[in-house]
Design an enzyme around this catalytic site. Sequence first.
Site, PDB file in Angstrom:
ATOM      1  N   HIS A   1       0.810  -1.221   0.000  1.00  0.00           N
ATOM      2  CA  HIS A   1       0.000   0.000   0.000  1.00  0.00           C
ATOM      3  C   HIS A   1       0.845   1.273   0.000  1.00  0.00           C
ATOM      4  O   HIS A   1       0.335   2.358   0.289  1.00  0.00           O
ATOM      5  CB  HIS A   1      -0.968   0.034   1.202  1.00  0.00           C
ATOM      6  CG  HIS A   1      -1.906  -1.125   1.256  1.00  0.00           C
ATOM      7  ND1 HIS A   1      -2.954  -1.274   0.369  1.00  0.00           N
ATOM      8  CD2 HIS A   1      -1.953  -2.208   2.074  1.00  0.00           C
ATOM      9  CE1 HIS A   1      -3.612  -2.388   0.649  1.00  0.00           C
ATOM     10  NE2 HIS A   1      -3.020  -2.974   1.682  1.00  0.00           N
TER      11      HIS A   1
ATOM     12  N   ARG B   1       0.673  18.438   2.974  1.00  0.00           N
ATOM     13  CA  ARG B   1       2.121  18.655   2.937  1.00  0.00           C
ATOM     14  C   ARG B   1       2.608  18.489   1.511  1.00  0.00           C
ATOM     15  O   ARG B   1       1.842  18.157   0.614  1.00  0.00           O
ATOM     16  CB  ARG B   1       2.825  17.629   3.821  1.00  0.00           C
ATOM     17  CG  ARG B   1       2.414  16.196   3.464  1.00  0.00           C
ATOM     18  CD  ARG B   1       3.247  15.157   4.163  1.00  0.00           C
ATOM     19  NE  ARG B   1       2.694  13.820   4.047  1.00  0.00           N
ATOM     20  CZ  ARG B   1       2.801  13.042   2.979  1.00  0.00           C
ATOM     21  NH1 ARG B   1       3.440  13.471   1.909  1.00  0.00           N
ATOM     22  NH2 ARG B   1       2.274  11.826   2.972  1.00  0.00           N
TER      23      ARG B   1
END
Length: 501
Positions: A237, A294
Amino acid sequence: MTEIKKILVANRGEIAMRILRTAREMNIATVAIFSEADRNAPHVRYADEAVCVGPAPSSESYLNTKKILEVCHHLNVDAIHPGYGFLSENAEFARKVEEANLIFIGPSPEAIEIMGSKLAAKQAASHYNIPMVPGTASAIEDREEAKRVASEIGYPILIKASAGGGGKGMRIVEKETEFDEQMDRAVSEAISSFGDGAVFIEKYITSPKHIEIQILGDQHGNIIHLFERECSIQRRHQKVVEEAPSISITPAIREDMGRCAIDVARSCGYYGAGTVEFILDENKNFYFLEMNTRLQVEHPVTELITGIDLVKQMIFIAEGKPLAFKQEELHLKGHSIEVRVYAEDPANNFLPDVGTLRRYIRPQGNGVRVDDGFEEGMEIPIYYDPMLAKLITYGQNREEAIQKMIRAIEEYHISGVQTTLSFCHFVMQHEEFTSGRFDTNFANRFFHPEYLNFTQNETEKELAAMISAYLMRQKTPHNAGQTEVQTHSISKWKTQRLSRH
């Protein structure tokens, strides 16, 4: 507006170097922080000033908020750039930075807080009619009710940690008899990883593409998107290969997805650089996944197809400047691919590897960019993320970018640790990737460790490199021998890989 004159980079490795370089181009003074394990790292030498903030463990150094703020005041720092990882998505840290009368080069603490919770993010985005994956709208409190919802949306389902990321706190449930066991595991992992056991369920999309949209917002309410990135080649993942633009979406989907990304950012009053992530199903329906508040690891591919320095824009936004361009002024140009060079062993389930970089030679040439923070002879510490570098290529089209990447990987010489370069080379030449049919299941479906068995061992590689270096120094007709040795080394990799597809 406030002019930033000195920035502290609260990070390490390649992202610290990336930020420091842009700051130098902008004539902004810089301060690096480092742990005892990173004392000899390039970012320490590159910055104008550098301060050791503690021992090797990140909890005692790069996450030491008190020490970082003390350094800022002692050295008259104006602003802090957190990079990614560590404190970059920590709302409490962003709040403390503001309370210390410093500028946080990123979004507001409130935006970080909202988007840091997948459930809160979904609730905020729901006001803008953004497509959501079917599932629960809040944290699971009643297991029987959750089972009823799971039965309604149909198995398989995904149990996800609300505060999660990087695949942690995530469990696939194929049938109801597995529900309780997988729920217990997801909650336990969520508490262990994030200190928050809240989980929710979603319909599991079996063959998804992972598409994300880069956004920029200023403090005056202007928000734009800088198109998409394709991030479907993953292991556990976590992304390994990214590219921009995506081969999987149409201009119409790009426009709709971009509009939704802007609305997600608007739902939390977002400013700075951020990424809105979506999954795309087999029928090209897309659904909101989460927002990362971010700079992303894969931001270079966006920079290359737009010509925009995202770090520079983050600094301008933090100074209070309005965005210098409008949506209609942005255009896609060319194609870019990034591979993450991790110190991991692809032949051993991608387990992290540690050791000394005995040999480290970067690829060069037209259309090749390497963002890294290591040098030959350095130790790879066990305390941090195992990424050594990001290798990025740019071409006029996808095929050219792929061919440049294959060439660059073959020129990247690393010994002392195992890396993901061989896996990435495998990906670049696989028909499933070149055709664009791949999805997030690529590694599980098509990659097997034995595909890497033919590669030379480290001793053979080092011997070949020594012979090549010797022959290159000779000013004699032995140049023919040099060509033979180099061609043999590379063609062995290419021909044996191609024979497997």
